[in-house]
Design an enzyme around this catalytic site. Structure first.
Site, PDB file in Angstrom:
ATOM      1  CG  HIS A   1       5.560   8.775 -91.992  1.00 32.70           C
ATOM      2  ND1 HIS A   1       6.441   9.392 -92.859  1.00 32.70           N
ATOM      3  CD2 HIS A   1       5.939   9.137 -90.739  1.00 32.70           C
ATOM      4  CE1 HIS A   1       7.319  10.096 -92.147  1.00 32.70           C
ATOM      5  NE2 HIS A   1       7.047   9.951 -90.869  1.00 32.70           N
TER       6      HIS A   1
ATOM      7  CD  GLU B   1      18.531  15.137-105.263  1.00 35.46           C
ATOM      8  OE1 GLU B   1      17.858  15.879-104.538  1.00 35.46           O
ATOM      9  OE2 GLU B   1      18.528  15.173-106.515  1.00 35.46           O
TER      10      GLU B   1
ATOM     11  N   GLY C   1      17.088   6.374 -99.925  1.00 36.22           N
ATOM     12  CA  GLY C   1      16.039   7.050-100.701  1.00 36.22           C
ATOM     13  C   GLY C   1      15.159   7.983 -99.899  1.00 36.22           C
ATOM     14  CB  THR C   2      14.634   9.207 -96.784  1.00 31.98           C
ATOM     15  OG1 THR C   2      14.033  10.299 -96.075  1.00 31.98           O
ATOM     16  CG2 THR C   2      15.823   8.689 -95.993  1.00 31.98           C
TER      17      THR C   2
ATOM     18  CB  CYS D   1     -18.203   6.793 -91.102  1.00 31.02           C
ATOM     19  SG  CYS D   1     -18.380   5.441 -89.949  1.00 31.02           S
TER      20      CYS D   1
HETATM   21  C1  BJW Z   1      16.305   8.090-104.795  1.00 25.93           C
HETATM   22  C2  BJW Z   1      15.812   7.554-105.947  1.00 25.93           C
HETATM   23  C3  BJW Z   1      16.289   6.306-106.274  1.00 25.93           C
HETATM   24  C4  BJW Z   1      14.868   9.413-105.741  1.00 25.93           C
HETATM   25  N1  BJW Z   1      17.185   5.703-105.497  1.00 25.93           N
HETATM   26  N2  BJW Z   1      17.198   7.497-104.029  1.00 25.93           N
HETATM   27  C5  BJW Z   1      12.133  18.428 -85.378  1.00 25.93           C
HETATM   28  C6  BJW Z   1      12.809  19.346 -86.156  1.00 25.93           C
HETATM   29  C7  BJW Z   1      12.160  20.001 -87.191  1.00 25.93           C
HETATM   30  C8  BJW Z   1      10.808  19.790 -87.451  1.00 25.93           C
HETATM   31  C9  BJW Z   1      10.132  18.881 -86.677  1.00 25.93           C
HETATM   32  C10 BJW Z   1      10.784  18.240 -85.658  1.00 25.93           C
HETATM   33  N3  BJW Z   1       9.872  17.382 -85.084  1.00 25.93           N
HETATM   34  C11 BJW Z   1       8.686  17.514 -85.692  1.00 25.93           C
HETATM   35  C12 BJW Z   1       8.795  18.435 -86.660  1.00 25.93           C
HETATM   36  C13 BJW Z   1       7.681  18.845 -87.537  1.00 25.93           C
HETATM   37  C14 BJW Z   1       7.469  17.918 -88.706  1.00 25.93           C
HETATM   38  C15 BJW Z   1       8.714  18.003 -89.615  1.00 25.93           C
HETATM   39  O1  BJW Z   1       9.567  17.154 -89.605  1.00 25.93           O
HETATM   40  N4  BJW Z   1       8.796  19.019 -90.423  1.00 25.93           N
HETATM   41  C16 BJW Z   1       9.950  19.194 -91.337  1.00 25.93           C
HETATM   42  C17 BJW Z   1       9.469  19.182 -92.778  1.00 25.93           C
HETATM   43  C18 BJW Z   1      10.662  20.438 -90.966  1.00 25.93           C
HETATM   44  N5  BJW Z   1       7.200  16.551 -88.296  1.00 25.93           N
HETATM   45  C19 BJW Z   1       5.978  16.160 -87.920  1.00 25.93           C
HETATM   46  O2  BJW Z   1       5.034  16.930 -87.878  1.00 25.93           O
HETATM   47  C20 BJW Z   1       5.802  14.713 -87.521  1.00 25.93           C
HETATM   48  N6  BJW Z   1       5.104  14.584 -86.294  1.00 25.93           N
HETATM   49  C21 BJW Z   1       5.643  14.916 -85.123  1.00 25.93           C
HETATM   50  O3  BJW Z   1       6.783  15.293 -85.026  1.00 25.93           O
HETATM   51  O4  BJW Z   1       4.789  14.746 -84.050  1.00 25.93           O
HETATM   52  C22 BJW Z   1       5.192  15.280 -82.785  1.00 25.93           C
HETATM   53  C23 BJW Z   1       4.449  16.553 -82.578  1.00 25.93           C
HETATM   54  C24 BJW Z   1       3.081  16.535 -82.540  1.00 25.93           C
HETATM   55  C25 BJW Z   1       2.392  17.731 -82.318  1.00 25.93           C
HETATM   56  C26 BJW Z   1       3.102  18.915 -82.195  1.00 25.93           C
HETATM   57  C27 BJW Z   1       4.497  18.922 -82.276  1.00 25.93           C
HETATM   58  C28 BJW Z   1       5.167  17.722 -82.460  1.00 25.93           C
HETATM   59  C29 BJW Z   1       4.944  13.950 -88.527  1.00 25.93           C
HETATM   60  C30 BJW Z   1       5.566  13.876 -89.870  1.00 25.93           C
HETATM   61  C31 BJW Z   1       4.621  13.152 -90.837  1.00 25.93           C
HETATM   62  C32 BJW Z   1       5.120  13.173 -92.281  1.00 25.93           C
HETATM   63  N7  BJW Z   1       4.101  12.691 -93.122  1.00 25.93           N
HETATM   64  C33 BJW Z   1       4.359  12.534 -94.559  1.00 25.93           C
HETATM   65  C34 BJW Z   1       3.021  12.171 -95.221  1.00 25.93           C
HETATM   66  C35 BJW Z   1       2.620  10.742 -94.887  1.00 25.93           C
HETATM   67  C36 BJW Z   1       1.355  10.352 -95.555  1.00 25.93           C
HETATM   68  C37 BJW Z   1       1.482  10.354 -97.062  1.00 25.93           C
HETATM   69  O5  BJW Z   1       2.320   9.630 -97.635  1.00 25.93           O
HETATM   70  O6  BJW Z   1       0.710  11.080 -97.656  1.00 25.93           O
HETATM   71  O7  BJW Z   1       5.326  11.496 -94.778  1.00 25.93           O
HETATM   72  S1  BJW Z   1       5.127  13.944 -95.328  1.00 25.93           S
HETATM   73  C38 BJW Z   1       6.116  13.030 -96.454  1.00 25.93           C
HETATM   74  O8  BJW Z   1       7.526  13.227 -96.142  1.00 25.93           O
HETATM   75  C39 BJW Z   1       5.820  11.548 -96.139  1.00 25.93           C
HETATM   76  C40 BJW Z   1       7.188  10.942 -96.234  1.00 25.93           C
HETATM   77  O9  BJW Z   1       7.222   9.704 -95.535  1.00 25.93           O
HETATM   78  C41 BJW Z   1       8.069  12.003 -95.628  1.00 25.93           C
HETATM   79  C42 BJW Z   1       9.534  11.885 -95.992  1.00 25.93           C
HETATM   80  O10 BJW Z   1       9.732  12.010 -97.351  1.00 25.93           O
HETATM   81  P1  BJW Z   1      10.866  11.147 -98.080  1.00 25.93           P
HETATM   82  O11 BJW Z   1      10.512   9.725 -98.043  1.00 25.93           O
HETATM   83  O12 BJW Z   1      12.179  11.516 -97.550  1.00 25.93           O
HETATM   84  O13 BJW Z   1      10.674  11.628 -99.610  1.00 25.93           O
HETATM   85  P2  BJW Z   1      11.357  12.851-100.379  1.00 25.93           P
HETATM   86  O14 BJW Z   1      10.574  13.057-101.606  1.00 25.93           O
HETATM   87  O15 BJW Z   1      11.550  14.020 -99.494  1.00 25.93           O
HETATM   88  O16 BJW Z   1      12.820  12.313-100.737  1.00 25.93           O
HETATM   89  C43 BJW Z   1      13.047  11.281-101.670  1.00 25.93           C
HETATM   90  C44 BJW Z   1      14.532  11.052-101.764  1.00 25.93           C
HETATM   91  O17 BJW Z   1      14.762   9.933-102.596  1.00 25.93           O
HETATM   92  C45 BJW Z   1      15.311  12.236-102.372  1.00 25.93           C
HETATM   93  O18 BJW Z   1      16.413  12.528-101.524  1.00 25.93           O
HETATM   94  C46 BJW Z   1      15.799  11.690-103.729  1.00 25.93           C
HETATM   95  O19 BJW Z   1      17.098  12.172-104.081  1.00 25.93           O
HETATM   96  C47 BJW Z   1      15.855  10.218-103.454  1.00 25.93           C
HETATM   97  N8  BJW Z   1      15.648   9.368-104.629  1.00 25.93           N
HETATM   98  N9  BJW Z   1      14.878   8.476-106.505  1.00 25.93           N
HETATM   99  C48 BJW Z   1      17.612   6.382-104.372  1.00 25.93           C
HETATM  100  N10 BJW Z   1      15.873   5.683-107.431  1.00 25.93           N
HETATM  101 ZN    ZN Z   2     -17.781   6.716 -88.014  1.00 31.04          ZN
END
Ligand code: BJW
Ligand code: ZN
Length: 249
Positions: free
Chosen positions: A118, A214, A186-187, A146
């Site tokens: 990402h 969790e 952790g995702t 820019c």
């Molecule tokens: C602990 C802990 C400890 C706490 N120890 N554990 C197929 C099916 C359904 C939907 C889609 C699909 N394909 C595409 C989609 C759409 C979309 C999507 O997935 N939507 C869903 C929400 C439904 N995906 C996209 O749009 C992606 N692009 C794509 O598919 O392109 C193709 C396309 C293009 C054009 C048209 C159509 C298709 C792009 C996704 C980009 C995500 N970007 C972000 C922001 C990045 C920039 C930033 O950081 O600002 O990425 S969103 C955000 O979520 C970030 C993260 O990397 C990502 C995942 O989050 P993560 O890391 O899982 O965090 P949390 O908070 O959710 O979870 C934390 C976990 O840790 C929890 O479970 C806690 O319990 C645990 N935890 N403390 C262990 N100490």
């Molecule tokens: Zn520029």
């Protein structure tokens, strides 16, 4: 923590290991996760800020979020979970670390090869001329412009609806396909296509272990979920591996 007999065996015998990390890995460093938080930015869902339309509509708001996060990340240190993943790099013949995190903490901890699905919050580029930007970005000069063409600068991260860097994703998929052991750490595993990687590993016969504070939607599909903090559990896995390598087990 007591590891199952089966996991102990897979861990020690695995030749090819792939690890996918998410925000939970950095939580113990003090970086807020995306979902289920309290605090300054918790009133926004990530979908509301992390998309191009939101940025064009209100670049100042979106940059305020990123400037705040850049500041937090700059003030924290990698934690024992990051350190354990550095150790793992040298404990397996074939080891691939894939992260959804943009915080650069794996690299700062010392991991040498990190697949960043990402992007990276430390980089930014112009949406007009696409040049990488090295403008100094502070909470005072946002949204930055820019210096070459006056276009809006955006963070070099992947927003919803945007393609992941294809070379990185293909390398991650190949690692998920060939690994014997896949750790999903952790995702919440709700954001695709990153969340498809443990499923790909399962389809290809890997032993998939989730490490999370969790249960998640993935929990019912994997061989094991180890419930707890990544910063406690990952160092225990490394300890177990080192004991096995030195004949202590
Ligand atoms: C602990 C802990 C400890 C706490 N120890 N554990 C197929 C099916 C359904 C939907 C889609 C699909 N394909 C595409 C989609 C759409 C979309 C999507 O997935 N939507 C869903 C929400 C439904 N995906 C996209 O749009 C992606 N692009 C794509 O598919 O392109 C193709 C396309 C293009 C054009 C048209 C159509 C298709 C792009 C996704 C980009 C995500 N970007 C972000 C922001 C990045 C920039 C930033 O950081 O600002 O990425 S969103 C955000 O979520 C970030 C993260 O990397 C990502 C995942 O989050 P993560 O890391 O899982 O965090 P949390 O908070 O959710 O979870 C934390 C976990 O840790 C929890 O479970 C806690 O319990 C645990 N935890 N403390 C262990 N100490
Ligand atoms: Zn520029």
């Amino acid at each position: 923590m007591i590891l199952s007999e089966r996991f102990q065996q897979v861990l020690v015998e695995a030749k090819s290991v792939c690890v996918l990390t998410g925000a939970g890995v950095s939580a113990e460093s003090g970086v807020p996760t995306f979902r289920g938080n309290e605090g300054l930015w918790s009133k926004f869902k990530p979908e509301e800020l992390a998309n191009f339309d939101a940025f064009i509509k209100n670049p100042k708001l979106v940059w305020e979020w990123y400037a705040y996060r850049r500041r937090v990340i700059g003030e924290v240190q990698p934690n024992p979970a990051h350190a354990a993943l550095v150790d793992m790099e040298s404990l397996f013949q074939d080891f691939t670390l894939v992260t959804q995190n943009v915080d650069n903490l794996h690299t700062r901890a010392g991991s040498k090869h990190v697949i960043e699905l990402h992007g990276n919050i430390e980089r930014s580029y112009c949406i007009n001329c696409r040049r990488p930007s090295n403008e100094q970005i502070t909470e005072e000069n946002i949204p930055p412009r820019c210096s070459q063409c006056g276009g809006l600068i955006r963070p070099d991260v992947v927003w919803f609806g945007e393609l992941l860097p294809q070379d990185q994703f293909m390398r991650a998929e190949a690692a998920a396909e060939r690994c014997d052991l896949f750790l999903c750490v952790g995702t919440s595993a709700v954001v695709y296509p990153a969340a498809s990687l443990p499923l790909t590993a399962l389809e290809h016969g890997a032993y998939v272990v989730e490490i999370n504070a969790e249960y998640t939607d993935l929990s019912s599909r994997v061989q094991e979920t180890l419930l707890g903090k990544a910063g406690i559990i990952l160092p225990q896995l490394v300890h177990h591996l080192k004991m096995a390598h030195t004949g202590g087990l």
